[in-house]
Design a protein around this motif. Structure first.
Motif, PDB file in Angstrom:
ATOM      1  N   MET A   1       0.834  -1.191   0.000  1.00  0.00           N
ATOM      2  CA  MET A   1       0.000   0.000   0.000  1.00  0.00           C
ATOM      3  C   MET A   1       0.875   1.249   0.000  1.00  0.00           C
ATOM      4  SD  MET A   1      -2.707   1.460   2.804  1.00  0.00           S
ATOM      5  CE  MET A   1      -1.353   1.983   3.854  1.00  0.00           C
ATOM      6  N   VAL A   2       0.523   2.208  -0.864  1.00  0.00           N
ATOM      7  CA  VAL A   2       1.198   3.503  -0.923  1.00  0.00           C
ATOM      8  C   VAL A   2       0.131   4.567  -0.718  1.00  0.00           C
ATOM      9  CG1 VAL A   2       2.741   4.987  -2.233  1.00  0.00           C
ATOM     10  CG2 VAL A   2       2.747   2.518  -2.662  1.00  0.00           C
ATOM     11  N   THR A   3       0.368   5.505   0.177  1.00  0.00           N
ATOM     12  CA  THR A   3      -0.634   6.539   0.423  1.00  0.00           C
ATOM     13  C   THR A   3      -0.689   7.503  -0.757  1.00  0.00           C
ATOM     14  OG1 THR A   3       0.865   8.063   1.547  1.00  0.00           O
ATOM     15  CG2 THR A   3      -0.243   6.387   2.908  1.00  0.00           C
ATOM     16  N   ALA A   4      -1.872   8.049  -0.977  1.00  0.00           N
ATOM     17  CA  ALA A   4      -2.033   8.990  -2.078  1.00  0.00           C
ATOM     18  C   ALA A   4      -1.090  10.193  -1.958  1.00  0.00           C
ATOM     19  CB  ALA A   4      -3.494   9.441  -2.152  1.00  0.00           C
ATOM     20  N   PRO A   5      -0.940  10.813  -0.763  1.00  0.00           N
ATOM     21  CA  PRO A   5       0.008  11.927  -0.673  1.00  0.00           C
ATOM     22  C   PRO A   5       1.439  11.529  -1.015  1.00  0.00           C
ATOM     23  CG  PRO A   5      -1.495  11.960   1.192  1.00  0.00           C
ATOM     24  CD  PRO A   5      -1.722  10.670   0.483  1.00  0.00           C
ATOM     25  N   ALA A   6       1.848  10.308  -0.643  1.00  0.00           N
ATOM     26  CA  ALA A   6       3.205   9.859  -0.973  1.00  0.00           C
ATOM     27  C   ALA A   6       3.378   9.740  -2.484  1.00  0.00           C
ATOM     28  CB  ALA A   6       3.499   8.528  -0.297  1.00  0.00           C
ATOM     29  N   VAL A   7       2.362   9.241  -3.162  1.00  0.00           N
ATOM     30  CA  VAL A   7       2.432   9.131  -4.621  1.00  0.00           C
ATOM     31  C   VAL A   7       2.564  10.518  -5.248  1.00  0.00           C
ATOM     32  CG1 VAL A   7       1.136   8.489  -6.689  1.00  0.00           C
ATOM     33  CG2 VAL A   7       1.166   6.954  -4.707  1.00  0.00           C
ATOM     34  N   ILE A   8       1.797  11.462  -4.726  1.00  0.00           N
ATOM     35  CA  ILE A   8       1.762  12.801  -5.314  1.00  0.00           C
ATOM     36  C   ILE A   8       3.052  13.566  -5.048  1.00  0.00           C
ATOM     37  CG2 ILE A   8       0.573  15.035  -5.234  1.00  0.00           C
ATOM     38  CD1 ILE A   8      -1.992  13.414  -4.489  1.00  0.00           C
ATOM     39  N   HIS A   9       3.562  13.473  -3.825  1.00  0.00           N
ATOM     40  CA  HIS A   9       4.681  14.321  -3.412  1.00  0.00           C
ATOM     41  C   HIS A   9       6.003  13.572  -3.254  1.00  0.00           C
ATOM     42  CE1 HIS A   9       1.709  17.432  -2.713  1.00  0.00           C
ATOM     43  NE2 HIS A   9       1.053  16.648  -1.870  1.00  0.00           N
ATOM     44  N   GLY A  10       5.979  12.238  -3.232  1.00  0.00           N
ATOM     45  CA  GLY A  10       7.187  11.478  -2.923  1.00  0.00           C
ATOM     46  C   GLY A  10       8.004  11.113  -4.142  1.00  0.00           C
ATOM     47  N   ASP A  11       8.982  10.243  -3.897  1.00  0.00           N
ATOM     48  CA  ASP A  11       9.886   9.751  -4.941  1.00  0.00           C
ATOM     49  C   ASP A  11       9.158   8.654  -5.717  1.00  0.00           C
ATOM     50  OD1 ASP A  11      11.841   8.561  -6.485  1.00  0.00           O
ATOM     51  OD2 ASP A  11      13.357   8.543  -4.903  1.00  0.00           O
ATOM     52  N   ARG A  12       8.582   9.025  -6.835  1.00  0.00           N
ATOM     53  CA  ARG A  12       7.740   8.067  -7.571  1.00  0.00           C
ATOM     54  C   ARG A  12       8.528   6.897  -8.122  1.00  0.00           C
ATOM     55  NH1 ARG A  12       4.172  12.610 -10.878  1.00  0.00           N
ATOM     56  NH2 ARG A  12       3.367  13.646  -8.997  1.00  0.00           N
ATOM     57  N   ALA A  13       9.741   7.159  -8.559  1.00  0.00           N
ATOM     58  CA  ALA A  13      10.547   6.056  -9.090  1.00  0.00           C
ATOM     59  C   ALA A  13      10.790   5.003  -8.014  1.00  0.00           C
ATOM     60  CB  ALA A  13      11.866   6.587  -9.635  1.00  0.00           C
ATOM     61  N   ARG A  14      11.045   5.460  -6.797  1.00  0.00           N
ATOM     62  CA  ARG A  14      11.301   4.516  -5.708  1.00  0.00           C
ATOM     63  C   ARG A  14      10.020   3.847  -5.235  1.00  0.00           C
ATOM     64  NH1 ARG A  14      10.932   4.689  -0.272  1.00  0.00           N
ATOM     65  NH2 ARG A  14      10.419   6.906  -0.283  1.00  0.00           N
ATOM     66  N   LEU A  15       8.943   4.622  -5.118  1.00  0.00           N
ATOM     67  CA  LEU A  15       7.697   4.096  -4.575  1.00  0.00           C
ATOM     68  C   LEU A  15       6.910   3.258  -5.581  1.00  0.00           C
ATOM     69  CD1 LEU A  15       6.451   7.265  -2.657  1.00  0.00           C
ATOM     70  CD2 LEU A  15       7.310   5.153  -1.625  1.00  0.00           C
TER      71      LEU A  15
ATOM     72  N   LEU B   1      -3.618   1.848  -3.281  1.00  0.00           N
ATOM     73  CA  LEU B   1      -3.525   3.176  -2.698  1.00  0.00           C
ATOM     74  C   LEU B   1      -4.227   3.220  -1.358  1.00  0.00           C
ATOM     75  CD1 LEU B   1      -4.320   5.401  -5.824  1.00  0.00           C
ATOM     76  CD2 LEU B   1      -2.065   4.907  -4.827  1.00  0.00           C
ATOM     77  N   GLY B   2      -3.715   4.074  -0.478  1.00  0.00           N
ATOM     78  CA  GLY B   2      -4.366   4.364   0.788  1.00  0.00           C
ATOM     79  C   GLY B   2      -4.726   5.830   0.841  1.00  0.00           C
ATOM     80  N   GLY B   3      -5.908   6.114   1.361  1.00  0.00           N
ATOM     81  CA  GLY B   3      -6.327   7.502   1.476  1.00  0.00           C
ATOM     82  C   GLY B   3      -7.835   7.594   1.606  1.00  0.00           C
ATOM     83  N   SER B   4      -8.309   8.808   1.841  1.00  0.00           N
ATOM     84  CA  SER B   4      -9.754   9.024   1.950  1.00  0.00           C
ATOM     85  C   SER B   4     -10.173  10.362   1.362  1.00  0.00           C
ATOM     86  CB  SER B   4     -10.194   8.952   3.418  1.00  0.00           C
ATOM     87  OG  SER B   4      -9.506   9.914   4.211  1.00  0.00           O
ATOM     88  N   ASP B   5      -9.243  11.037   0.701  1.00  0.00           N
ATOM     89  CA  ASP B   5      -9.556  12.299   0.045  1.00  0.00           C
ATOM     90  C   ASP B   5      -9.771  12.036  -1.440  1.00  0.00           C
ATOM     91  OD1 ASP B   5      -8.475  14.753  -1.641  1.00  0.00           O
ATOM     92  OD2 ASP B   5      -9.150  15.546   0.292  1.00  0.00           O
TER      93      ASP B   5
END
Length: 353
Positions: A39-53, A67-71
């Motif tokens: 599971m990867v949180t939606a904020p991590a996908v948006i703001h994090g290191d996408r290549a790594r995640l 994905l994890g999230g509720s927004d």
């Protein structure tokens, strides 16, 4: 039922386990089984290191991004990113019971908010072209599963979701750890079967308590669309994935023995090491490859010892594989034939009585 569907057998998303190296290993055992990311949180996908995640190899297909999230807006953006990166489907986690996901109002706590889940998946569906699926529990805390699960499925399906993976246990958000939530709440496979009967147009897959691939045909015959394996696929991957392609899809199996799978991983490990990676990053997912077989303990010990040592490489990997082969050779070598008992020397005629 479409017999070509990859979700006939899938490996569950498991935090800290089902990373890209784990998926590469599992893909050596089965070309057809559906694999999932952690599971990867939606904020991590948006703001994090996408290549790594989110990075993965094309050989991992079919692969699902969870994905994890509720927004709804964040999930829509993250789903679009996942689709652009090539994932085959996007899943919303409505089943994880950890404290972290509860504080973030996602995971199993979403079982209490089906209308919010419907808003989330509707936004995800509108944002990108991949199928959006939901993985959920049968209920949480004091909910009555027979009442809440049908309402949850009906509400979320009305928003456009056609595929559900149902973990056939309640999640207790208070009082049980995530590990205990995987073991203590009783299984209710019958309720998942009832959901398929109540919603025949939906794809319903069962998760929870499954141990071996041989269990899958009976579940498919009962009407379910697939079976998802979690810890069993990680700790004893051959029991779940070896032979799955021929048994469930009528396709050739990529390997037929764990030794073949180990050899098939050598080029992948070599590329990973050449890129600056460490042996343990790959082999920690392979410790269960020889589960229950002669030499399994030596395999685990040698890989674990090598994995923590800087500079460990293919020579260490081959040494561990050789340690597995030695007990097999010993077991296959027939014991020496028992020596014939010595015959007594003949008694000279003059000494005979």
């Amino acid at each position: 039922m479409d017999k070509d569907q990859p979700h006939r057998l899938s490996v569950a998303p498991m935090m800290d386990w089902t990373d890209r190296h784990c998926r590469a290993f599992h893909r050596q055992l089965s070309r057809r089984a559906q694999l999932w990311t952690e599971m990867v949180t939606a904020p991590a996908v948006i703001h994090g290191d996408r290549a790594r995640l989110l990075g993965f190899d094309a050989a991992e297909h079919p692969v699902v991004l969870q994905l994890g999230g509720s927004d709804p807006a964040q999930l829509a953006q993250a789903a679009r990113i996942g689709a652009d990166m090539g994932y085959d489907a996007i899943n919303l986690n409505c089943g994880c019971p950890s404290d972290r996901v509860q504080s973030g109002c996602f995971g199993a706590v979403l079982m209490e908010s089906p209308n919010l889940v419907a808003d989330c998946v509707a936004a995800m569906i509108a944002a990108q072209p991949r199928p959006v699926t939901v993985k959920c529990r049968i209920g949480v805390d004091d909910q009555i599963p027979e009442e809440v699960l049908p309402r949850f499925v009906e509400t979320v399906a009305a928003a456009g979701v056609r595929h559900f993976v149902i973990h056939a246990r309640k999640a207790w958000l208070q009082g049980l750890s995530p590990r205990e939530n995987r073991e203590i709440p009783p299984l209710d496979h019958g309720l998942v079967l009832a959901m398929k009967a109540a919603f025949p147009a939906l794809e319903i897959c069962l998760n929870g308590g499954l141990q071996r691939r041989e269990q899958v045909p009976a579940l498919l015959a009962a009407g379910l669309d697939g079976a998802m394996f979690g810890r069993a696929a990680y700790h004893d991957p051959c029991a779940v994935l070896l032979g799955a392609d021929s048994a469930l899809w009528g396709a050739p199996d990529p390997v037929t023995t764990p030794e073949e799978a180990a050899q098939a991983m050598r080029p992948y490990i070599a590329r990973h090491l050449a890129a600056g990676g460490r042996l343990h990053q790959v082999t920690r997912h392979m410790l269960g490859l020889f589960h229950g077989r002669p030499g399994a303990r030596a395999w685990r010990r040698l890989l674990s010892q090598a994995g923590g040592r800087p500079g460990a490489g293919l020579a260490d990997y081959d040494a561990a594989l050789a340690a597995v082969a030695q007990p097999r050779i010993a077991a296959q070598t027939p014991p020496p034939a028992p020596a014939e008992p010595a015959r007594p020397a003949p008694v000279p005629a003059r000494d005979r009585v």
